[in-house]
Design an enzyme around this catalytic site. Structure first.
Site, mmCIF file in Angstrom:
data_model
loop_
_atom_site.group_PDB
_atom_site.id
_atom_site.type_symbol
_atom_site.label_atom_id
_atom_site.label_comp_id
_atom_site.label_asym_id
_atom_site.label_seq_id
_atom_site.Cartn_x
_atom_site.Cartn_y
_atom_site.Cartn_z
ATOM 1 N N ASP A 174 -0.651 46.229 56.906
ATOM 2 C CA ASP A 174 -1.352 47.030 55.897
ATOM 3 C C ASP A 174 -2.529 47.774 56.496
ATOM 4 O OD1 ASP A 174 -1.022 44.334 53.612
ATOM 5 O OD2 ASP A 174 0.077 46.211 53.585
ATOM 6 N N LYS A 184 -1.329 51.163 52.214
ATOM 7 C CA LYS A 184 -1.285 51.876 50.940
ATOM 8 C C LYS A 184 -2.566 52.682 50.777
ATOM 9 C CE LYS A 184 1.227 47.997 49.098
ATOM 10 N NZ LYS A 184 0.928 46.713 48.490
ATOM 11 N N MET A 192 -11.492 42.880 44.798
ATOM 12 C CA MET A 192 -11.147 44.220 44.305
ATOM 13 C C MET A 192 -11.998 44.597 43.086
ATOM 14 S SD MET A 192 -6.996 44.073 44.695
ATOM 15 C CE MET A 192 -6.784 42.423 44.050
HETATM 16 N N1 SAH Z 1 -4.773 38.317 50.153
HETATM 17 C C1 SAH Z 1 -6.166 38.656 50.382
HETATM 18 C C2 SAH Z 1 -6.774 39.418 49.215
HETATM 19 C C3 SAH Z 1 -6.102 40.745 48.949
HETATM 20 S S1 SAH Z 1 -6.935 41.667 47.716
HETATM 21 C C4 SAH Z 1 -6.937 37.373 50.690
HETATM 22 O O1 SAH Z 1 -6.449 36.269 50.493
HETATM 23 O O2 SAH Z 1 -8.070 37.491 51.207
HETATM 24 C C5 SAH Z 1 -8.036 42.619 48.721
HETATM 25 C C6 SAH Z 1 -9.459 42.261 48.369
HETATM 26 O O3 SAH Z 1 -9.872 41.118 49.110
HETATM 27 C C7 SAH Z 1 -10.468 43.331 48.734
HETATM 28 O O4 SAH Z 1 -10.552 44.328 47.735
HETATM 29 C C8 SAH Z 1 -11.731 42.509 48.797
HETATM 30 O O5 SAH Z 1 -12.201 42.193 47.499
HETATM 31 C C9 SAH Z 1 -11.231 41.229 49.436
HETATM 32 N N2 SAH Z 1 -11.369 41.278 50.912
HETATM 33 C C10 SAH Z 1 -10.369 41.276 51.805
HETATM 34 N N3 SAH Z 1 -10.872 41.274 53.077
HETATM 35 C C11 SAH Z 1 -12.210 41.287 52.939
HETATM 36 C C12 SAH Z 1 -13.285 41.289 53.868
HETATM 37 N N4 SAH Z 1 -13.083 41.278 55.178
HETATM 38 N N5 SAH Z 1 -14.551 41.302 53.380
HETATM 39 C C13 SAH Z 1 -14.783 41.296 52.066
HETATM 40 N N6 SAH Z 1 -13.807 41.281 51.133
HETATM 41 C C14 SAH Z 1 -12.535 41.278 51.561
#
Ligand code: SAH
Length: 255
Positions: free
Chosen positions: A33, A55, A168
Site C-alpha cells: 500500500d 489507494k 483515520m
Molecule cells: N491496519 C492498520 C490501521 C489501518 S487504518 C493498523 O493496525 O495499524 C490507517 C490508520 O492507522 C491511519 O489513518 C492512522 O490513523 C493509523 N496509522 C497507521 N500508521 C500510523 C502511523 N505510523 N502513525 C500514526 N498513525 C498511524
C-alpha cells in the site's frame, strides 16, 4: 502457493515480526500500500516483483480489484506477500481479502502485525491502559462513510470510559470532539495525537477535547482521548506532560 496477509507494523522496520521479515525475504511477489514504509518494502529480495496498489485519493484502486489481483497471483503458484500497515485485520480490509481468497479456494495465511492503535501511542509515551486511569480501550475509526453504514454512536462511546483510540480521524476530529462532548465527555479530557508514529518524522501534539477541532493534525495520525493521553512516560514534553498544544518531535532512535 500461498498468499500471506502480512502486518507490517506502524512504520519502523524494527517493529516487523520475525515471521514477516522472513516472508519478505523469500516472497516472489510483494503487494503493498501507500502507507508501507519504503524501508520495509526494501527488505524484499531484489528479484521479487513489487506491486503498489496504493489507494491514492485521486486514483483509488477499488478493493475488488485488489482482491481479484491477490486471487490471480495466488493461483500463479508464486509466494505472495500482501503487506498491510499495522495489523491486517485492524481497519486494514484484510478480512475482505481473506474472504475473497477463501471463496476462490486460494490458500492463505494471516501474519498478525503490531497495530498502530497500541504501538503508536506507546512510542509517544502514552500507555493505552494504565492502572487507576483506564481499564478499557476502544479502537474506532473516525472515517465516515455517509450513507453506507450507520454512523458511530459517539455519545455512547463518551459514556464507556477508559481510552478511545481513533484511527483515520483527522478529517472528522472537530465533529467527533463535538459529539463526544455532547455525550458527556469533559471538555478538558486530555487528547494526544501522534503523527507518523515510529517513523523518522514522528510528531506528538497534546491538546484537550475542547481544542481538538482547532489543533493542527496531519494524517497519518493516531488520536488518543482519555486520562492516559495526559501521561508522557518518555518525558518528551516540557512541564507536566499535558501542556495544551505542546508540539515536539519524538522520533524513534535511528542508527
Ligand atoms: N491496519 C492498520 C490501521 C489501518 S487504518 C493498523 O493496525 O495499524 C490507517 C490508520 O492507522 C491511519 O489513518 C492512522 O490513523 C493509523 N496509522 C497507521 N500508521 C500510523 C502511523 N505510523 N502513525 C500514526 N498513525 C498511524
Amino acid at each position: 502457493m500461498t498468499v500471506y496477509l502480512v502486518g507490517a507494523g506502524p512504520g519502523d522496520p524494527d517493529l516487523l515480526t520475525v515471521k514477516a521479515a522472513g516472508l519478505l525475504a523469500r516472497a516472489d511477489v510483494v503487494v503493498h500500500d501507500r502507507l508501507a514504509d519504503p524501508a520495509i518494502v526494501k527488505l524484499a529480495r531484489p528479484e521479487a516483483e513489487l506491486i503498489d496498489v496504493g489507494k491514492r485519493p485521486s486514483r483509488p484502486l477499488p478493493q475488488a480489484t485488489i482482491n481479484a489481483l491477490l486471487v490471480h497471483l495466488g493461483r500463479s503458484g508464486r509466494t505472495v506477500v500482501r503487506l498491510k500497515g499495522g495489523d491486517p485485520f485492524v481497519f486494514g480490509r484484510g478480512g475482505e481479502e481473506a474472504m475473497a481468497l477463501l471463496d476462490a479456494g486460494v490458500p492463505f495465511e494471516v501474519v498478525p502485525g503490531v497495530t498502530s492503535a497500541v504501538a503508536v501511542p506507546a512510542c509517544a509515551g502514552v500507555p493505552v491502559t494504565h492502572r487507576g486511569l483506564s481499564a478499557a480501550v476502544t479502537v474506532v475509526t473516525g472515517h465516515r462513510r455517509v450513507g453506507e453504514e450507520a454512523d458511530t454512536d459517539w455519545e455512547a462511546l463518551a459514556r464507556v470510559g477508559g481510552t478511545l483510540v481513533i484511527l483515520m480521524g483527522v478529517g472528522q476530529r472537530a465533529y467527533i470532539a463535538e459529539r463526544l462532548r455532547a455525550g458527556g465527555l469533559a471538555s478538558d479530557t486530555p487528547v494526544c495525537a501522534v503523527m507518523n508514529g515510529t517513523r523518522p518524522g514522528q510528531r506528538t501534539i497534546r491538546t484537550s477535547l475542547e481544542r481538538l477541532g482547532e489543533t493542527p493534525i496531519e494524517p497519518p495520525a493516531t488520536i488518543v482521548i482519555g486520562a492516559v493521553a495526559g501521561l508522557d512516560l518518555l518525558q518528551t514534553t516540557d512541564g507536566d506532560g499535558a501542556a495544551e498544544g505542546a508540539d515536539h518531535t519524538t522520533g524513534p532512535a535511528r542508527p
